[in-house]
Design a protein around this motif. Structure first.
Motif, PDB file in Angstrom:
ATOM      1  N   ARG A 104       0.824  -1.198   0.000  1.00 22.07           N
ATOM      2  CA  ARG A 104       0.000   0.000   0.000  1.00 22.07           C
ATOM      3  C   ARG A 104       0.865   1.258   0.000  1.00 22.07           C
ATOM      4  NH1 ARG A 104      -2.254  -0.487   4.728  1.00 22.07           N
ATOM      5  NH2 ARG A 104      -3.283  -2.392   4.117  1.00 22.07           N
ATOM      6  N   ASN A 109      -3.701   2.090  -2.874  1.00 18.33           N
ATOM      7  CA  ASN A 109      -4.769   1.114  -2.627  1.00 18.33           C
ATOM      8  C   ASN A 109      -5.336   0.503  -3.894  1.00 18.33           C
ATOM      9  OD1 ASN A 109      -4.774   1.177   0.179  1.00 18.33           O
ATOM     10  ND2 ASN A 109      -6.046   3.020   0.230  1.00 18.33           N
ATOM     11  N   THR A 110      -4.834   0.874  -5.044  1.00 18.25           N
ATOM     12  CA  THR A 110      -5.382   0.361  -6.296  1.00 18.25           C
ATOM     13  C   THR A 110      -4.874  -1.052  -6.557  1.00 18.25           C
ATOM     14  OG1 THR A 110      -3.554   1.282  -7.572  1.00 18.25           O
ATOM     15  CG2 THR A 110      -5.496   2.663  -7.281  1.00 18.25           C
ATOM     16  N   PRO A 111      -5.725  -1.911  -7.094  1.00 14.60           N
ATOM     17  CA  PRO A 111      -5.270  -3.261  -7.448  1.00 14.60           C
ATOM     18  C   PRO A 111      -4.394  -3.201  -8.701  1.00 14.60           C
ATOM     19  CG  PRO A 111      -7.555  -2.962  -8.074  1.00 14.60           C
ATOM     20  CD  PRO A 111      -7.152  -1.726  -7.339  1.00 14.60           C
ATOM     21  N   ALA A 113      -3.235  -3.240 -12.324  1.00 17.56           N
ATOM     22  CA  ALA A 113      -4.019  -2.910 -13.516  1.00 17.56           C
ATOM     23  C   ALA A 113      -4.009  -4.034 -14.542  1.00 17.56           C
ATOM     24  CB  ALA A 113      -3.483  -1.629 -14.142  1.00 17.56           C
TER      25      ALA A 113
END
Length: 150
Positions: A104, A109-111, A113
């Motif tokens: 993180r 917090n983005t998964p 891509a």
């Protein structure tokens, strides 16, 4: 040769005043400083008996430091072995939570891509010393199958 170099106890105390050392690491430093091997062994025994040098305390310090730096159990185990510390059971650390925090901090917090981003994140976590199972849990094992179709 200075008087300090001929006295491994005094040199060892000076080193230990700065930070903790494992027995093997401290012995190597004393030998490189030109101290006699027999005197080094006696000095290390005396320091351990007096409580100035303790491998368990060193292992705790190293563990706290590596966790604070965001490293995983594999890296910690390797560092302890390199220092000559007997590696026992893993300390009570939630490695999954640690890996999630490291990921993180680095990636937000983005998964991932796509497959390339997933691989990049996995390499980063592996380089930090986290296990493959922990990496899959952090990055989402289901995402791995999604990328196979790409």
């Amino acid at each position: 040769m200075t008087a300090e170099r001929s006295d491994p106890t005094a040199l060892a105390l000076r080193l230990l005043a700065r930070r903790e050392y494992g027995r093997r690491e401290l012995g190597d430093k004393l030998l490189r400083a030109g101290c006699d091997a027999g005197d080094v062994a006696l000095a290390l025994d005396a320091l351990a008996a007096a409580g100035y040098q303790d491998d368990a305390r060193y292992a705790e310090m190293l563990t706290r430091t590596r966790v604070r730096q965001g490293h995983g159990p594999l890296r910690l185990r390797q560092d302890l072995q390199r220092a000559g510390i007997e590696v026992g059971a893993d300390p009570e650390i939630d490695w999954l939570q640690q890996a999630q925090a490291v990921c993180r901090k680095r990636f937000g917090n983005t998964p991932p891509a796509d497959a390339r981003d997933y691989a990049r994140r996995a390499r980063f976590l592996a380089g930090r010393g986290f296990t493959g199972e922990t990496i899959r849990q952090v990055l989402g094992a289901g995402r791995e199958r999604d990328f196979a179709a790409d």
